[in-house]
Design an enzyme around this catalytic site. Structure first.
Site, PDB file in Angstrom:
ATOM      1  N   ASP A  47       0.835  -1.196   0.000  1.00 24.08           N
ATOM      2  CA  ASP A  47       0.000   0.000   0.000  1.00 24.08           C
ATOM      3  C   ASP A  47       0.873   1.249   0.000  1.00 24.08           C
ATOM      4  O   ASP A  47       1.703   1.449   0.893  1.00 24.08           O
ATOM      5  CB  ASP A  47      -0.896  -0.002   1.246  1.00 24.08           C
ATOM      6  CG  ASP A  47      -1.790   1.212   1.330  1.00 24.08           C
ATOM      7  OD1 ASP A  47      -2.990   1.078   1.038  1.00 24.08           O
ATOM      8  OD2 ASP A  47      -1.298   2.309   1.687  1.00 24.08           O
ATOM      9  N   TYR A  52       2.602  10.244  -0.476  1.00 22.11           N
ATOM     10  CA  TYR A  52       3.789   9.792   0.238  1.00 22.11           C
ATOM     11  C   TYR A  52       5.069  10.157  -0.500  1.00 22.11           C
ATOM     12  O   TYR A  52       6.150  10.192   0.103  1.00 22.11           O
ATOM     13  CB  TYR A  52       3.769   8.271   0.446  1.00 22.11           C
ATOM     14  CG  TYR A  52       2.562   7.727   1.168  1.00 22.11           C
ATOM     15  CD1 TYR A  52       1.698   8.556   1.877  1.00 22.11           C
ATOM     16  CD2 TYR A  52       2.302   6.362   1.151  1.00 22.11           C
ATOM     17  CE1 TYR A  52       0.594   8.036   2.518  1.00 22.11           C
ATOM     18  CE2 TYR A  52       1.194   5.834   1.806  1.00 22.11           C
ATOM     19  CZ  TYR A  52       0.339   6.679   2.482  1.00 22.11           C
ATOM     20  OH  TYR A  52      -0.755   6.160   3.124  1.00 22.11           O
ATOM     21  N   LYS A  81      -3.173   5.776  -4.097  1.00 21.87           N
ATOM     22  CA  LYS A  81      -4.268   6.700  -3.794  1.00 21.87           C
ATOM     23  C   LYS A  81      -4.144   7.982  -4.591  1.00 21.87           C
ATOM     24  O   LYS A  81      -3.029   8.437  -4.888  1.00 21.87           O
ATOM     25  CB  LYS A  81      -4.275   7.009  -2.289  1.00 21.87           C
ATOM     26  CG  LYS A  81      -4.238   5.764  -1.423  1.00 21.87           C
ATOM     27  CD  LYS A  81      -4.100   6.097   0.059  1.00 21.87           C
ATOM     28  CE  LYS A  81      -3.810   4.842   0.868  1.00 21.87           C
ATOM     29  NZ  LYS A  81      -2.410   4.406   0.754  1.00 21.87           N
ATOM     30  N   HIS A 115      -7.812   9.555  -1.526  1.00 22.04           N
ATOM     31  CA  HIS A 115      -7.086   9.573  -0.254  1.00 22.04           C
ATOM     32  C   HIS A 115      -7.885  10.252   0.868  1.00 22.04           C
ATOM     33  O   HIS A 115      -7.979   9.730   1.975  1.00 22.04           O
ATOM     34  CB  HIS A 115      -5.742  10.272  -0.444  1.00 22.04           C
ATOM     35  CG  HIS A 115      -4.705   9.850   0.541  1.00 22.04           C
ATOM     36  ND1 HIS A 115      -3.362   9.893   0.291  1.00 22.04           N
ATOM     37  CD2 HIS A 115      -4.805   9.345   1.798  1.00 22.04           C
ATOM     38  CE1 HIS A 115      -2.681   9.450   1.331  1.00 22.04           C
ATOM     39  NE2 HIS A 115      -3.543   9.115   2.260  1.00 22.04           N
TER      40      HIS A 115
END
Length: 296
Positions: A47, A52, A81, A115
């Site tokens: 994931d 990120y 996401k 997200h």
């Protein structure tokens, strides 16, 4: 049969591993190394997210991990996401996903999530996800951090029921109302922050049960979530902990002990809507991707 290859079947028939590795707040280099180690030790779900900033490293880890273990792409389940600041119409979201697939080095992702429900754009963004799903660029679509009001509106306005709602879930935040609502609509709840950002590991009840079962506190919590049938994403960059977090299949909590952990719920989230400034270009998490080191 319990194990890292154990799956649940999502509402569109796609099978998803019940325990996976997450790479939040992890550099590209650390993400790559952690993913390789996780695949080596049997993990089959990974994931990540655009926010990120580590999709290139995650993708490199996926490719190297598959190579080392002799796996095919279909042996893994990859989630990413749609970033808050990149939500919008189909043309915009489609270009964003193309960039994410390029960074990951993949032809498709297994699960694509919104997200956070940016109020001005999340419905339009979800319609874009529906179209991408129909085009086969993603095998399943879902959302993250949707409360019941936003989920109700989404269900009214959409054609495809989300397969997943990824929420903060741990012993002190058990999302009872959201879990019940999602379950009633065939939406699988998936846990992020399953260990409560480390705070749950220090809980006296968890510590007592760890001693009783001769397990780590993390193993007690992850086993509890397993028995609660929560899909779980757990983060670590340390090989020892990656392995330990997967060693939850050779013991079982008693019903009484599951109930003891159930009673720890405080209904307190570490991160929620008040932490976001959705429409301020400089707002926290609104339009700035978290900066992490590039691969060298």
């Amino acid at each position: 049969m319990d194990g890292l290859q154990s799956t649940i079947t999502l509402n569109n028939g796609v099978k998803m591993p019940r325990l996976g590795l997450g790479v939040w707040k992890t550099s590209n280099n650390d993400s790559r190394d952690a993913v390789i180690k996780a695949i080596k030790h049997g993990y089959r779900a990974i994931d990540t997210a655009r926010e990120y900033g580590n999709e290139p490293g995650t993708g490199e880890g996926i490719r190297e991990g598959m190579k080392q273990e002799g796996l095919k792409r279909e042996d893994l389940f990859v989630t990413t996401k749609l970033y808050n600041g990149e939500q919008g119409d189909y043309n915009k979201v489609s270009k964003v996903l193309d960039k994410q697939l390029s960074d990951l080095g993949l032809d498709y992702v297994d699960l694509y999530l919104i997200h956070w429900p940016v109020d001005a754009t999340h419905l339009e963004s979800y319609h874009a996800l529906e179209r991408l799903y129909k085009e086969g660029k993603v095998r399943a679509i879902g959302v993250s951090n949707f409360d019941n009001d936003r989920m109700s509106k989404l269900l009214e306005e959409s054609e495809i029921v989300p397969a997943i709602n990824q929420m903060e879930f741990n012993p002190t935040q058990q999302e009872k109302d959201i879990l019940s609502f999602d379950d009633s609509h065939g939406i699988q709840l998936e846990a992020w922050s399953p260990l409560g950002a480390g705070k749950s590991l220090k809980n006296p009840v968890i510590d007592e049960l760890a001693k009783k079962y001769s397990r780590t506190p993390a193993q007690i919590i992850l086993r509890w979530e397993w028995q609660r049938e929560i899909v779980t994403v757990v983060k670590s960059v340390h090989e020892k902990r990656i392995v330990e977090n997967s060693q939850i299949f050779d013991f079982k909590l008693t019903d009484e002990d599951v109930q003891r952990i159930n009673q720890l719920d405080e209904n307190k989230r570490d991160l929620w809507y008040d932490d976001f400034t959705w429409h301020n270009p400089n707002g926290r998490y609104g339009n700035e991707i978290e900066k992490v080191p590039d691969i060298k």
